[in-house]
Design an enzyme around this catalytic site. Structure first.
Site, PDB file in Angstrom:
ATOM      1  N   GLU A 153      14.230   7.765   0.847  1.00 34.18           N
ATOM      2  CA  GLU A 153      15.282   7.096   0.149  1.00 34.18           C
ATOM      3  C   GLU A 153      16.472   7.860  -0.464  1.00 34.18           C
ATOM      4  O   GLU A 153      16.606   7.390  -1.634  1.00 34.18           O
ATOM      5  CB  GLU A 153      14.845   5.886  -0.558  1.00 34.18           C
ATOM      6  CG  GLU A 153      13.654   4.844   0.050  1.00 34.18           C
ATOM      7  CD  GLU A 153      13.004   4.036  -0.745  1.00 34.18           C
ATOM      8  OE1 GLU A 153      13.535   3.715  -2.040  1.00 34.18           O
ATOM      9  OE2 GLU A 153      12.223   3.280  -0.481  1.00 34.18           O
ATOM     10  N   ASN A 194      12.444   9.466   5.356  1.00 32.72           N
ATOM     11  CA  ASN A 194      11.992   7.746   5.544  1.00 32.72           C
ATOM     12  C   ASN A 194      12.966   7.145   4.700  1.00 32.72           C
ATOM     13  O   ASN A 194      13.282   7.475   3.678  1.00 32.72           O
ATOM     14  CB  ASN A 194      10.469   7.756   5.070  1.00 32.72           C
ATOM     15  CG  ASN A 194      10.044   6.433   5.256  1.00 32.72           C
ATOM     16  OD1 ASN A 194      10.030   6.003   6.235  1.00 32.72           O
ATOM     17  ND2 ASN A 194       9.570   5.829   4.135  1.00 32.72           N
ATOM     18  N   HIS A 230      12.167  -3.306   5.967  1.00 33.98           N
ATOM     19  CA  HIS A 230      12.020  -4.503   5.075  1.00 33.98           C
ATOM     20  C   HIS A 230      13.095  -5.272   5.318  1.00 33.98           C
ATOM     21  O   HIS A 230      14.365  -5.074   4.990  1.00 33.98           O
ATOM     22  CB  HIS A 230      12.065  -3.648   3.555  1.00 33.98           C
ATOM     23  CG  HIS A 230      10.874  -2.780   3.290  1.00 33.98           C
ATOM     24  ND1 HIS A 230       9.585  -3.101   3.276  1.00 33.98           N
ATOM     25  CD2 HIS A 230      10.911  -1.717   2.931  1.00 33.98           C
ATOM     26  CE1 HIS A 230       8.849  -2.340   2.776  1.00 33.98           C
ATOM     27  NE2 HIS A 230       9.634  -1.290   2.597  1.00 33.98           N
ATOM     28  N   GLU A 260       7.526   0.739   7.400  1.00 36.62           N
ATOM     29  CA  GLU A 260       6.980  -0.338   6.395  1.00 36.62           C
ATOM     30  C   GLU A 260       7.527  -1.643   6.648  1.00 36.62           C
ATOM     31  O   GLU A 260       8.042  -2.254   5.776  1.00 36.62           O
ATOM     32  CB  GLU A 260       7.858   0.228   5.170  1.00 36.62           C
ATOM     33  CG  GLU A 260       7.280   1.484   4.584  1.00 36.62           C
ATOM     34  CD  GLU A 260       8.334   2.013   3.268  1.00 36.62           C
ATOM     35  OE1 GLU A 260       8.354   0.986   2.433  1.00 36.62           O
ATOM     36  OE2 GLU A 260       8.095   3.271   2.931  1.00 36.62           O
ATOM     37  N   ASP A 262       8.098  -5.262   7.106  1.00 33.53           N
ATOM     38  CA  ASP A 262       7.917  -6.848   6.602  1.00 33.53           C
ATOM     39  C   ASP A 262       9.027  -7.548   6.728  1.00 33.53           C
ATOM     40  O   ASP A 262      10.176  -7.057   6.547  1.00 33.53           O
ATOM     41  CB  ASP A 262       7.087  -6.813   5.349  1.00 33.53           C
ATOM     42  CG  ASP A 262       7.847  -6.193   4.000  1.00 33.53           C
ATOM     43  OD1 ASP A 262       9.073  -5.915   4.249  1.00 33.53           O
ATOM     44  OD2 ASP A 262       7.048  -5.686   3.199  1.00 33.53           O
TER      45      ASP A 262
HETATM   46  O1  9MR Z   1       4.361  -1.337  -2.089  1.00 25.82           O
HETATM   47  C1  9MR Z   1       4.769  -0.456  -3.264  1.00 25.82           C
HETATM   48  C2  9MR Z   1       4.586  -1.215  -4.352  1.00 25.82           C
HETATM   49  O2  9MR Z   1       3.305  -1.475  -4.445  1.00 25.82           O
HETATM   50  C3  9MR Z   1       5.331  -0.596  -5.640  1.00 25.82           C
HETATM   51  O3  9MR Z   1       5.191  -1.406  -6.796  1.00 25.82           O
HETATM   52  C4  9MR Z   1       6.500  -0.160  -5.005  1.00 25.82           C
HETATM   53  C5  9MR Z   1       7.161   0.555  -6.434  1.00 25.82           C
HETATM   54  O4  9MR Z   1       8.291   1.253  -6.000  1.00 25.82           O
HETATM   55  O5  9MR Z   1       6.554   0.752  -4.111  1.00 25.82           O
HETATM   56  C6  9MR Z   1       6.172  -0.120  -2.959  1.00 25.82           C
HETATM   57  O6  9MR Z   1       6.430   0.668  -1.858  1.00 25.82           O
HETATM   58  C7  9MR Z   1       7.767   1.066  -1.367  1.00 25.82           C
HETATM   59  C8  9MR Z   1       7.603   2.355  -0.729  1.00 25.82           C
HETATM   60  O7  9MR Z   1       6.861   3.362  -1.473  1.00 25.82           O
HETATM   61  C9  9MR Z   1       8.949   2.923  -0.362  1.00 25.82           C
HETATM   62  N1  9MR Z   1       9.847   1.980   0.385  1.00 25.82           N
HETATM   63  C10 9MR Z   1       9.860   0.489  -0.306  1.00 25.82           C
HETATM   64  C11 9MR Z   1       8.354   0.063  -0.614  1.00 25.82           C
HETATM   65  C12 9MR Z   1       8.516  -1.202  -1.239  1.00 25.82           C
HETATM   66  O8  9MR Z   1       9.267  -1.310  -2.422  1.00 25.82           O
END
Ligand code: 9MR
Length: 408
Positions: A153, A194, A230, A260, A262
């Site tokens: 990101e 990513n 997402h 990722e 969803d």
């Molecule tokens: O799924 C992850 C969640 O449990 C955490 O609280 C969050 C914190 O930033 O990160 C989530 O995973 C993220 C991933 O690492 C990067 N892309 C976005 C995902 C969803 O926020």
């Protein structure tokens, strides 16, 4: 005495719908030539035995990603003190199951420990800390990961660089430095950039392609682009746009993966939203199927019970292919169909015969037959379905999506 097959017993127990939909997602993906279908998971969920049972189901999941436990705050909470306990738990689970591990992630603006965010840095000291982190973490997991999300990101929506500590202190060179450091620590692991909202054409996708070119221009290895995906039900990019965007990355000589996936909705979920969600999942998975350089798909956890969505987007959720009670949603069938699997019932017509016993009791109403009636939970319709279209007394054949109707 009546002999019931395993499938009819499961039907009677109301369990069969979870078992009846063909080969499973990973099995179908691998049959198509993909490397895996997988899911994110996280350490707190591993105390839930019902959850772990499905996580371990390698027919559906040939790959897992730790949702949090390999991030910087988890692995280096204090400078140069590394903690791999939670990450190792998930890596060992993958190894025990024979599942591939996508490792996630090395450099991000989120989930950084305070010694990083509150530190006083120069270009030189931050580069040194960055290199030390990457070298230690990648070395620890050497040989265990299929891929690392090296940088996560880095971009704003308009394609400019995000104003993170990394960019502000080091400039865009932090990207090739990170990839070069990871490559030196493990020359065999695939190295990915990513991000989200780079699954469709636009400024951000163009900027992601430019990151690939930037890293290559330094003579540094980059192997893949991870498309997080997402999405929002009813608002996902078209399959053709997703496929053509993937092609802009693979044209640069890198692979792609959906990392990722969803697809959230505004709650409460309705049949119409669930049907649309199934179509949306099918389109994204279908774009990967159509793209030779797309190696696999990872969903960002498989059950709504542990999705990150509700805590981040108020009033939204139901984003995963399984609901919070672990029942498959229409999205499961949408994914499986996109992977070339068939959503056919596995129950047979031979299960309820009385054999040589004296009993004449018929239990055929508890099984699905090609000419009979479908039991509670059984499939009763859908594209290509040749089984029963009538439900047992008391149940209604209920449309889920174009591929699946069920007796409810
Ligand atoms: O799924 C992850 C969640 O449990 C955490 O609280 C969050 C914190 O930033 O990160 C989530 O995973 C993220 C991933 O690492 C990067 N892309 C976005 C995902 C969803 O926020």
């Amino acid at each position: 005495m009546v002999h019931l097959s395993a499938s009819s017993l499961l039907l009677a127990a109301g369990i069969l719908p979870n078992l009846a939909l063909g080969a499973g997602l990973d099995t179908a993906a691998v049959a198509l030539g993909k490397l895996y279908f997988g899911t994110a998971t996280d350490n707190p969920e591993l105390t839930d035995t019902a959850y772990v049972t499905q996580l371990n189901n390698t027919n559906d999941f040939g790959q897992i990603t730790p949702g949090n436990s390999q991030k910087w705050d988890a692995t280096e909470p204090t400078q140069n003190t590394f903690t791999f306990t939670n990450g190792d738990t998930i890596a060992k689970l993958a190894e025990a199951n024979g599942q591939k591990l996508r490792c996630h992630n090395l450099v991000w603006h989120n989930q950084l420990p305070s010694w990083v965010t509150s530190g006083t840095w120069t270009n030189a000291t931050l580069v040194a800390a960055l290199k030390n982190h990457i070298t230690n973490v990648v070395t620890h997991y050497k040989g265990q990961c299929y891929a690392w999300d090296v940088v996560n990101e880095a971009l704003n929506e308009d394609g400019t660089y995000r104003t993170s500590l990394w960019y502000e202190t080091i400039g865009e060179a932090y990207l090739p430095i990170a990839f070069a450091t990871a490559a030196a620590a493990d020359p065999d692991v695939k190295l990915y950039y990513n991000d989200y909202n780079i699954e469709y054409s636009g400024s951000k996708a163009t900027a992601a392609a430019n990151i690939v070119k930037l890293i290559q221009s330094y003579g540094v290895k980059i192997d893949g682009v991870g498309l997080q995906a997402h999405f929002i039900v009813g608002s996902t990019p078209s399959k053709s746009n997703q496929a053509s965007t993937m092609a802009t990355y693979t044209a640069l000589g890198v692979e792609v993966a959906i990392t990722e996936l969803d697809i959230r909705m505004t709650l409460p979920s309705t049949d119409a939203l669930l049907a649309q969600q199934s179509t949306d999942y099918s389109n994204t998975v279908g774009a990967c199927v159509e793209t030779e350089g797309c190696v696999g798909v990872t969903i960002w956890d498989w059950t709504d019970k542990y999705s990150w969505v509700p805590s981040t987007f108020s009033g939204q959720g139901a984003a995963c292919p399984w609901d919070e009670n672990y029942a498959k949603k229409p999205a499961y069938t949408g994914i499986l169909t996109a992977l070339g699997g068939t959503a056919t019932a596995t129950s047979t017509t031979t299960s309820a015969t009385g054999g040589s016993t004296t009993s004449t009791t018929t239990t055929s109403s508890s099984t699905s037959t090609s000419t009979g009636v479908a039991a509670h939970w059984g499939q009763c319709g859908g594209s290509g379905w040749t089984g029963p279209t009538v439900c047992a007394t008391g149940y209604t054949c209920t449309y889920s999506n174009a591929w699946y109707s069920q007796c409810l």
